[in-house]
Structure formats: structure tokens, C-alpha cells
Design an enzyme around this catalytic site. Structure first.
Site, PDB file in Angstrom:
ATOM      1  N   GLU A  20       5.276 -18.904 -10.152  1.00  0.00           N
ATOM      2  CA  GLU A  20       6.363 -18.391  -9.287  1.00  0.00           C
ATOM      3  C   GLU A  20       6.859 -19.492  -8.327  1.00  0.00           C
ATOM      4  O   GLU A  20       8.070 -19.707  -8.189  1.00  0.00           O
ATOM      5  CB  GLU A  20       5.817 -17.185  -8.518  1.00  0.00           C
ATOM      6  CG  GLU A  20       6.732 -16.563  -7.504  1.00  0.00           C
ATOM      7  CD  GLU A  20       5.990 -15.462  -6.726  1.00  0.00           C
ATOM      8  OE1 GLU A  20       5.383 -14.568  -7.348  1.00  0.00           O
ATOM      9  OE2 GLU A  20       6.008 -15.513  -5.477  1.00  0.00           O
TER      10      GLU A  20
ATOM     11  N   VAL B  93      -5.338  -4.471   1.629  1.00  0.00           N
ATOM     12  CA  VAL B  93      -5.301  -5.100   2.961  1.00  0.00           C
ATOM     13  C   VAL B  93      -5.132  -6.603   2.801  1.00  0.00           C
ATOM     14  O   VAL B  93      -5.244  -7.145   1.699  1.00  0.00           O
ATOM     15  CB  VAL B  93      -6.571  -4.774   3.785  1.00  0.00           C
ATOM     16  CG1 VAL B  93      -6.699  -3.272   4.007  1.00  0.00           C
ATOM     17  CG2 VAL B  93      -7.819  -5.335   3.138  1.00  0.00           C
ATOM     18  N   LYS B  94      -4.876  -7.243   3.902  1.00  0.00           N
ATOM     19  CA  LYS B  94      -4.706  -8.698   3.938  1.00  0.00           C
ATOM     20  C   LYS B  94      -5.906  -9.382   3.295  1.00  0.00           C
ATOM     21  O   LYS B  94      -7.042  -8.969   3.529  1.00  0.00           O
ATOM     22  CB  LYS B  94      -4.648  -9.114   5.406  1.00  0.00           C
ATOM     23  CG  LYS B  94      -3.502 -10.004   5.768  1.00  0.00           C
ATOM     24  CD  LYS B  94      -3.637 -10.415   7.210  1.00  0.00           C
ATOM     25  CE  LYS B  94      -2.503  -9.999   8.088  1.00  0.00           C
ATOM     26  NZ  LYS B  94      -1.163 -10.158   7.635  1.00  0.00           N
TER      27      LYS B  94
ATOM     28  N   GLY C 134       0.812  -1.212   0.000  1.00  0.00           N
ATOM     29  CA  GLY C 134       0.000   0.000   0.000  1.00  0.00           C
ATOM     30  C   GLY C 134       0.849   1.266   0.000  1.00  0.00           C
ATOM     31  O   GLY C 134       0.658   2.154  -0.835  1.00  0.00           O
TER      32      GLY C 134
ATOM     33  N   SER D 241       1.617  -7.540  -8.868  1.00  0.00           N
ATOM     34  CA  SER D 241       2.847  -8.263  -8.531  1.00  0.00           C
ATOM     35  C   SER D 241       4.065  -7.370  -8.691  1.00  0.00           C
ATOM     36  O   SER D 241       4.094  -6.500  -9.558  1.00  0.00           O
ATOM     37  CB  SER D 241       3.016  -9.492  -9.424  1.00  0.00           C
ATOM     38  OG  SER D 241       4.268 -10.090  -9.137  1.00  0.00           O
TER      39      SER D 241
ATOM     40  N   LYS E  53      -3.529 -13.625 -11.432  1.00  0.00           N
ATOM     41  CA  LYS E  53      -2.510 -13.423 -10.391  1.00  0.00           C
ATOM     42  C   LYS E  53      -2.249 -14.732  -9.646  1.00  0.00           C
ATOM     43  O   LYS E  53      -1.106 -15.060  -9.307  1.00  0.00           O
ATOM     44  CB  LYS E  53      -2.945 -12.326  -9.413  1.00  0.00           C
ATOM     45  CG  LYS E  53      -1.981 -12.128  -8.232  1.00  0.00           C
ATOM     46  CD  LYS E  53      -0.670 -11.514  -8.672  1.00  0.00           C
ATOM     47  CE  LYS E  53       0.479 -11.550  -7.695  1.00  0.00           C
ATOM     48  NZ  LYS E  53       0.302 -11.292  -6.320  1.00  0.00           N
TER      49      LYS E  53
ATOM     50  N   HIS F 239      -0.136 -16.785 -11.836  1.00  0.00           N
ATOM     51  CA  HIS F 239       1.204 -16.172 -11.798  1.00  0.00           C
ATOM     52  C   HIS F 239       1.958 -16.688 -10.579  1.00  0.00           C
ATOM     53  O   HIS F 239       3.119 -17.104 -10.664  1.00  0.00           O
ATOM     54  CB  HIS F 239       1.051 -14.641 -11.744  1.00  0.00           C
ATOM     55  CG  HIS F 239       2.286 -13.901 -11.317  1.00  0.00           C
ATOM     56  ND1 HIS F 239       2.723 -13.870 -10.001  1.00  0.00           N
ATOM     57  CD2 HIS F 239       3.191 -13.181 -12.016  1.00  0.00           C
ATOM     58  CE1 HIS F 239       3.834 -13.171  -9.915  1.00  0.00           C
ATOM     59  NE2 HIS F 239       4.142 -12.736 -11.131  1.00  0.00           N
ATOM     60  N   ASN F 240       1.297 -16.682  -9.435  1.00  0.00           N
ATOM     61  CA  ASN F 240       1.969 -17.126  -8.211  1.00  0.00           C
ATOM     62  C   ASN F 240       2.270 -18.622  -8.243  1.00  0.00           C
ATOM     63  O   ASN F 240       3.297 -19.051  -7.724  1.00  0.00           O
ATOM     64  CB  ASN F 240       1.117 -16.784  -6.986  1.00  0.00           C
ATOM     65  CG  ASN F 240       1.172 -15.306  -6.656  1.00  0.00           C
ATOM     66  OD1 ASN F 240       1.481 -14.487  -7.512  1.00  0.00           O
ATOM     67  ND2 ASN F 240       0.878 -14.958  -5.426  1.00  0.00           N
TER      68      ASN F 240
ATOM     69  N   ASN G 298      -4.114 -10.141  -2.704  1.00  0.00           N
ATOM     70  CA  ASN G 298      -4.129 -11.493  -3.275  1.00  0.00           C
ATOM     71  C   ASN G 298      -5.399 -12.242  -2.872  1.00  0.00           C
ATOM     72  O   ASN G 298      -5.335 -13.286  -2.233  1.00  0.00           O
ATOM     73  CB  ASN G 298      -2.913 -12.276  -2.776  1.00  0.00           C
ATOM     74  CG  ASN G 298      -1.683 -11.982  -3.601  1.00  0.00           C
ATOM     75  OD1 ASN G 298      -1.787 -11.516  -4.735  1.00  0.00           O
ATOM     76  ND2 ASN G 298      -0.526 -12.246  -3.047  1.00  0.00           N
TER      77      ASN G 298
ATOM     78  N   THR H 209      -5.113   1.052  11.628  1.00  0.00           N
ATOM     79  CA  THR H 209      -4.358   1.523  12.789  1.00  0.00           C
ATOM     80  C   THR H 209      -3.867   2.939  12.519  1.00  0.00           C
ATOM     81  O   THR H 209      -3.059   3.176  11.608  1.00  0.00           O
ATOM     82  CB  THR H 209      -3.168   0.567  13.056  1.00  0.00           C
ATOM     83  OG1 THR H 209      -3.694  -0.756  13.179  1.00  0.00           O
ATOM     84  CG2 THR H 209      -2.417   0.946  14.318  1.00  0.00           C
TER      85      THR H 209
HETATM   86  N1  LIG Z   1       4.003  -8.033   0.212  1.00  0.00           N
HETATM   87  C1  LIG Z   1       4.077  -8.359  -1.062  1.00  0.00           C
HETATM   88  O1  LIG Z   1       5.169  -8.505  -1.647  1.00  0.00           O
HETATM   89  C2  LIG Z   1       2.822  -8.557  -1.861  1.00  0.00           C
HETATM   90  C3  LIG Z   1       2.922  -8.706  -3.245  1.00  0.00           C
HETATM   91  C4  LIG Z   1       1.766  -8.820  -3.996  1.00  0.00           C
HETATM   92  C5  LIG Z   1       0.536  -8.812  -3.370  1.00  0.00           C
HETATM   93  N2  LIG Z   1       0.450  -8.697  -2.022  1.00  0.00           N
HETATM   94  C6  LIG Z   1      -0.888  -8.676  -1.428  1.00  0.00           C
HETATM   95  O2  LIG Z   1      -1.230  -7.322  -1.191  1.00  0.00           O
HETATM   96  C7  LIG Z   1      -2.040  -7.211  -0.011  1.00  0.00           C
HETATM   97  C8  LIG Z   1      -1.345  -6.292   0.975  1.00  0.00           C
HETATM   98  O3  LIG Z   1      -0.113  -6.902   1.310  1.00  0.00           O
HETATM   99  P1  LIG Z   1       1.003  -6.233   2.245  1.00  0.00           P
HETATM  100  O4  LIG Z   1       2.159  -7.168   2.278  1.00  0.00           O
HETATM  101  O5  LIG Z   1       1.227  -4.830   1.815  1.00  0.00           O
HETATM  102  O6  LIG Z   1       0.354  -6.132   3.656  1.00  0.00           O
HETATM  103  P2  LIG Z   1      -0.373  -7.216   4.589  1.00  0.00           P
HETATM  104  O7  LIG Z   1       0.531  -7.492   5.683  1.00  0.00           O
HETATM  105  O8  LIG Z   1      -0.926  -8.337   3.827  1.00  0.00           O
HETATM  106  O9  LIG Z   1      -1.607  -6.311   5.049  1.00  0.00           O
HETATM  107  C9  LIG Z   1      -1.382  -5.245   5.866  1.00  0.00           C
HETATM  108  C10 LIG Z   1      -2.518  -4.216   5.769  1.00  0.00           C
HETATM  109  O10 LIG Z   1      -3.791  -4.840   5.958  1.00  0.00           O
HETATM  110  C11 LIG Z   1      -4.470  -4.118   6.994  1.00  0.00           C
HETATM  111  N3  LIG Z   1      -5.421  -4.970   7.695  1.00  0.00           N
HETATM  112  C12 LIG Z   1      -5.203  -6.227   8.150  1.00  0.00           C
HETATM  113  N4  LIG Z   1      -6.329  -6.700   8.728  1.00  0.00           N
HETATM  114  C13 LIG Z   1      -7.256  -5.718   8.640  1.00  0.00           C
HETATM  115  C14 LIG Z   1      -8.620  -5.616   9.020  1.00  0.00           C
HETATM  116  N5  LIG Z   1      -9.264  -6.620   9.617  1.00  0.00           N
HETATM  117  N6  LIG Z   1      -9.266  -4.466   8.760  1.00  0.00           N
HETATM  118  C15 LIG Z   1      -8.648  -3.451   8.146  1.00  0.00           C
HETATM  119  N7  LIG Z   1      -7.370  -3.488   7.734  1.00  0.00           N
HETATM  120  C16 LIG Z   1      -6.689  -4.618   7.977  1.00  0.00           C
HETATM  121  C17 LIG Z   1      -3.347  -3.655   7.894  1.00  0.00           C
HETATM  122  O11 LIG Z   1      -3.779  -2.605   8.738  1.00  0.00           O
HETATM  123  P3  LIG Z   1      -3.127  -2.376  10.187  1.00  0.00           P
HETATM  124  O12 LIG Z   1      -1.935  -1.503   9.979  1.00  0.00           O
HETATM  125  O13 LIG Z   1      -4.203  -1.732  10.963  1.00  0.00           O
HETATM  126  O14 LIG Z   1      -2.756  -3.723  10.737  1.00  0.00           O
HETATM  127  C18 LIG Z   1      -2.314  -3.214   6.865  1.00  0.00           C
HETATM  128  O15 LIG Z   1      -2.586  -1.947   6.345  1.00  0.00           O
HETATM  129  C19 LIG Z   1      -2.218  -8.650   0.498  1.00  0.00           C
HETATM  130  O16 LIG Z   1      -3.390  -9.195  -0.036  1.00  0.00           O
HETATM  131  C20 LIG Z   1      -1.021  -9.366  -0.077  1.00  0.00           C
HETATM  132  O17 LIG Z   1      -1.236 -10.754  -0.215  1.00  0.00           O
HETATM  133  C21 LIG Z   1       1.565  -8.544  -1.251  1.00  0.00           C
END
Ligand SMILES: NC(=O)c1ccc[n+]([C@@H]2O[C@H](COP(=O)([O-])OP(=O)(O)OC[C@H]3O[C@@H](n4cnc5c(N)ncnc54)[C@H](OP(=O)(O)O)[C@@H]3O)[C@@H](O)[C@H]2O)c1
Length: 472
Positions: A191, A75-76, A15, A129, A184, A187-188, A103, A35
């Protein structure tokens, strides 16, 4: 006065970087995070000096946006996406566009899309991605949903996406409902497979032949200059080069050999089983992570189970040359299986996914970006209904030329007792695909024997049953 172009909810790794990417391209972004302190810190540090505004209530966020509102959720995956949608919903108006960039499972995306449609809200499921760096400098973006809703975010996505060598942005509309998240997911899955194939070759050369991590870093860097050029190859060389500051050893020597997974690989395998599309290279990679996680059991069994006796070590140069070919061939199989799954789902699930476009937008920005994707794009552009990528040029010819090396690398692994689940599955896939006749005739006879399931014949139409207990 609503003044902002787009909102982003969820200031996690992805994000935050996407916000800065959009800001850098001149879009006015409003952000919100569950948060509060995360938003405050982001605004005070990384977003300081940008045009980004921080919001602390969903209503405040909604009020900041120009109509139709465009809100990107990062978000998650799972419950959090539903929770955020419920919080936002009272503040939205018909025509507004919600975009899930996480995802999410494609079936969840389809469900949410239909549910929101009842209020006139439009929903896009978008695979993104590229990890942290991709999000900041240019990810590969895989959108699905109503085409008109996509048009509202298209200028933003085209501006922030990675660019391939020809300058084209790595984003393309892929289809309705969960088509983007489906692509996606696959893709994964690919991967997972490519990472496992690389790990198996690393294992052969490191454990099997005793090559040092430093020497392997040079080997992978060299391979990255040829037909295997890819992001995963590049980072493998970088990872192997890295020293551990605590021990001075290569860092790979001190990292626990137990791989984690978040679910997209497993979803790909589940979906392939559902669709009846064999993806053995990918399935084996998911299983291999499961095996790696059995660390305690493996440790215990390693003291009890015997393997081959160490013999004369094979000549390193010959094994390395063969390993390079095995890696290329296995990778082609992984792509062939992923594309076959997309092709089947495209018809069965009415996604209408353009495979050439899919390969095109994977050429930069994403984790599986690789030189061979341009060849894959060309193959599907020339024949969209290609029955198997293995049969298209230049892959058909390359796999033929590399056949001996491919087998030799796997034979060496077998002889040394180095497991090659994805590599072996790839060769078996190739051998099965090139077999005009497989032993399923025997399987059918057995099924008919114990269950009277009937069988078909090669020489005449119809269903046949043999009375197996009668004298033949
Ligand atoms: N990391 C990567 O390399 C990557 C790559 C591609 C896609 N993705 C996907 O992109 C998405 C975000 O991934 P990320 O790695 O940036 O972070 P993440 O750890 O998956 O998610 C963190 C975010 O989700 C929020 N969140 C979690 N539970 C929540 C809830 N119940 N209500 C509201 N907000 C909530 C968190 O807020 P708080 O700060 O309040 O906890 C935080 O802003 C995921 O679906 C992930 O699978 C990630």
C-alpha cells in the site's frame, strides 16, 4: 444466560463499523470500550435499534457470550492489546478464542499466542483492511492462528467479508501464529509503495508539466477504467476533484506535503532486511514519507540547491501515456516484491502462506484491491513456487511492451528534477532481475581485497582468495 455470538472491544473507527457489519449479518454482538462514554454514545446513536448490547465491565462482557467465547479486540496496536488481554484473562475459560483484529506486529501476536496457550486460551491474529467503509460493508480479512480456533469464527468472517466479482468472500485461513498479521503487514507495505508511485506520477504531471488538479482527476479516472483499475486509483481521482471550501482551490493544493506513518511500512522493510528479500520499491516509499516529513529542511534547502534549467516542456500527451505505463510497471514491481517477501517468510517462519489465496482475498475490501490481483492470483495458482511474479504472464509480456514508456516517464522526471524514489527503484529492480550478470563480481573482489572475505568463481567450485598486494 449467555446469549451473544461474539464480543468486540475497542469502539474506535474500525470497531464500531465491524460491530454494525456483524449485526447486519445477524450475529448478536456485545461491545465494551475502555472509555465508558464512547460505549454509551455508540449505543445511543449508531447502535440504536440494533441487537448490539453495551457492556461496562469485562466480567459483564464475558458473561454475555456463548461458549466458547469469541472476543474481537480492535484497540490500538502495542501496549493497549496487552492491557486488554490482562483485564479479560481472569474472566475467560479454556477453549475461549481471543482475536486481535488490529495492526499488531506479527512477533507480538506469536508471543501473546504462546502465553495464552498456557491457560488453554486460543489466539487469532487477524489483519483487517478496508478502513471505515470496508469495516462496515465488507473488509478483506487475513486470519492466522490455530486452525480449530479459526473454524469457530469462520462463519462470522465469511459473512462480513467483502466479496470479489466471483462472489467468494475475501477471507482465508493463512497460517499459524502471526501469519495473518504478517500478511497484513506486507499488504500495508505494498500500500505504501503503490501510494508513493501514484504520488510520483501526480508530481510529474502536476508540478513537472503544470497539469491542473481537475485535469489530473480526469486522467486518473480514465486510467482507473483500464489495467490500472484499483481502489487507490479511484480515490486519487476523487481526491483531486475535491475543492477546498475555504479557498475554492483544489483541496490537494492546500494540504501540507508531509506524510505520516504508523509503522507497518517500516516493519515490512525491517522484516525484508531480516529475511534478505529486496523490496526496493516499498523501502523507497517508506523513505519518501520520511523525506516528506523533513519539511523545514526541504524549505531551507530549496532556496540553496539548484536543479535542472527549465527547457522546452515535453509534449503532455506523450508523457501521460508513458506515465500510465510507468505506474503499471512500478505497481507490478511492488506486488512482486511483497509476494517474494511472503514467499520467503512462508518457508523461513513456517507460515505456509498460500500466495494465490492471499492475492484472492486482496481482490476486494482492502486498500490495495486492484484488477491486477486476479492476474496475480492466477499466476500463483498456476505455479505456487513461482520465483518472481515479473516472469509470469501477463506481467512478463506487459512489462516488455511498456518498457520504453516506463523508461521515458522516468527520464522525463529526471530531466525535470522531479524525484521518483519508488519509480526509479522499480525500474532498477526490474533491470537487476533481468540481468544474468550484475557487477557484484567487482564488489566481491573489493571485499576480498580489503578483508580477505574470499570469492567464488564462475568456472570452478570452491572459495578463492587473491593475494592482491602481490604482483599480478
Ligand atoms: N483506522 C483504520 O482505517 C484501520 C484500518 C485497518 C486496521 N486498523 C487497526 O485497527 C485497530 C483499531 O484502529 P482504529 O482506527 O479503529 O482505532 P485506534 O484509534 O487505533 O484505537 C482506538 C481504540 O483503542 C482503544 N484503546 C486505546 N488504548 C487503550 C488501552 N490502553 N486500553 C484499552 N483500550 C484502548 C480506544 O479506547 P478509548 O475510547 O477508551 O480511547 C479505542 O476504542 C488498530 O490496531 C489500527 O491500526 C485501523
Amino acid at each position: 444466560m449467555p446469549s451473544h455470538d461474539i464480543a468486540l472491544i475497542g469502539l474506535g473507527v474500525m470497531g464500531q463499523n465491524l460491530v454494525l457489519n456483524m449485526d447486519r449479518h445477524g450475529f448478536a454482538v456485545a461491545v465494551y470500550n475502555r472509555t465508558r462514554s464512547v460505549t454509551e454514545q455508540f449505543m445511543a446513536e449508531r447502535a440504536a435499534g440494533t441487537a448490539v448490547i453495551g457492556c461496562f465491565e469485562p466480567a459483564e462482557l464475558a458473561a454475555a457470550l456463548k461458549p466458547p467465547r469469541r472476543i474481537l479486540l480492535m484497540v490500538k496496536a502495542g501496549g493497549p492489546v496487552d492491557a486488554v488481554i490482562q483485564q479479560l484473562r481472569p474472566h475467560l475459560q479454556p477453549g475461549d478464542v481471543l482475536i486481535d483484529g488490529g495492526n499488531s506486529h506479527f512477533a507480538d501476536t506469536a508471543r501473546r499466542s504462546k502465553d495464552l496457550e498456557a491457560d488453554g486460551l486460543r489466539y487469532l491474529g487477524v489483519g483487517i483492511s478496508g478502513g471505515e467503509e470496508g469495516a462496515l460493508y465488507g473488509p478483506s480479512i487475513m486470519p492466522g492462528g490455530p486452525p480449530a480456533a479459526y473454524e469457530t469464527v469462520r462463519p462470522i468472517f465469511e459473512a462480513i467479508a467483502a466479496r470479489a466479482d466471483d462472489g467468494a468472500p475475501c477471507v482465508a485461513y493463512l497460517g499459524p501464529l502471526g501469519a495473518g498479521h504478517y500478511v497484513k503487514m506486507v499488504h500495508n507495505g505494498i500500500e505504501y509503495a503503490v501510494m508513493q508511485l501514484i504520488a510520483e506520477i501526480y508530481d510529474l504531471l502536476r508540478r513537472g508539466l503544470g497539469t491542473s488538479a481537475e485535469a489530473l482527476a480526469r486522467t486518473f479516472a480514465e486510467w482507473n477504467r483500464g489495467e490500472l483499475a484499483s481502489y487507490l486509483m479511484e480515490i486519487t481521482a476523487a481526491v483531486l476533484r475535491r475543492q477546498d471550501p475555504l479557498t475554492g482551490q483544489p483541496i490537494t493544493e492546500v494540504i501540507l506535503d508531509s506524510a505520516e506513518q504508523k509503522g507497518t511500512g517500516r516493519w515490512t522493510v525491517q522484516e525484508a532486511l531480516e529475511m534478505g528479500v529486496p523490496i526496493p520499491t516499498i523501502s523507497a516509499a517508506v523513505e519518501a514519507r520520511g523525506l516528506s516529513a523533513l519539511k523545514a529542511q526541504r524549505l531551507a534547502a530549496s532556496r540553496l540547491l539548484h536543479g535542472p534549467q527549465p527547457g522546452e516542456p515535453p509534449a503532455r500527451e506523450a508523457v501521460e501515456a508513458a506515465a500510465r505505463q510507468a505506474l503499471y510497471a512500478g505497481t507490478v514491481c511492488a506486488y512482486a516484491q511483497g509476494m517474494a517477501l511472503l514467499q520467503r517468510a512462508s518457508g523461513e517462519r513456517d507460515f505456509g502462506i498460500d500466495l494465490a489465496e492471499t492475492a484472492r482475498i486482496w481482490r476486494a475490501g482492502c486498500i490495495i484491491r486492484a484488477a491486477m490481483l486476479e492476474d496475480i492470483r492466477r499466476a500463483y495458482a498456476a505455479e505456487s513456487s513461482l520465483s518472481s511474479l515479473l516472469t509470469a504472464s501477463p506481467f512478463r509480456e506487459a512489462l516488455g511492451e511498456m518498457n520504453a514508456g516506463w523508461r521515458q516517464a522516468l527520464e522525463t522526471s529526471l530531466r525535470l528534477g522531479i524525484p521518483t524514489p519508488s519509480g526509479s527503484a522499480s525500474l532498477a529492480y526490474y533491470d537487476a532481475m533481468r540481468s544474468a550478470r550484475l557487477p557484484a563480481n567487482l564488489t566481491q573482489a573489493q571485499r576480498d581485497y580489503f578483508g580477505a572475505h574470499t570469492y567464488q568463481r564462475l568456472d570452478r567450485e570452491g572459495a578463492f582468495h587473491t593475494d592482491w598486494l602481490a604482483e599480478g
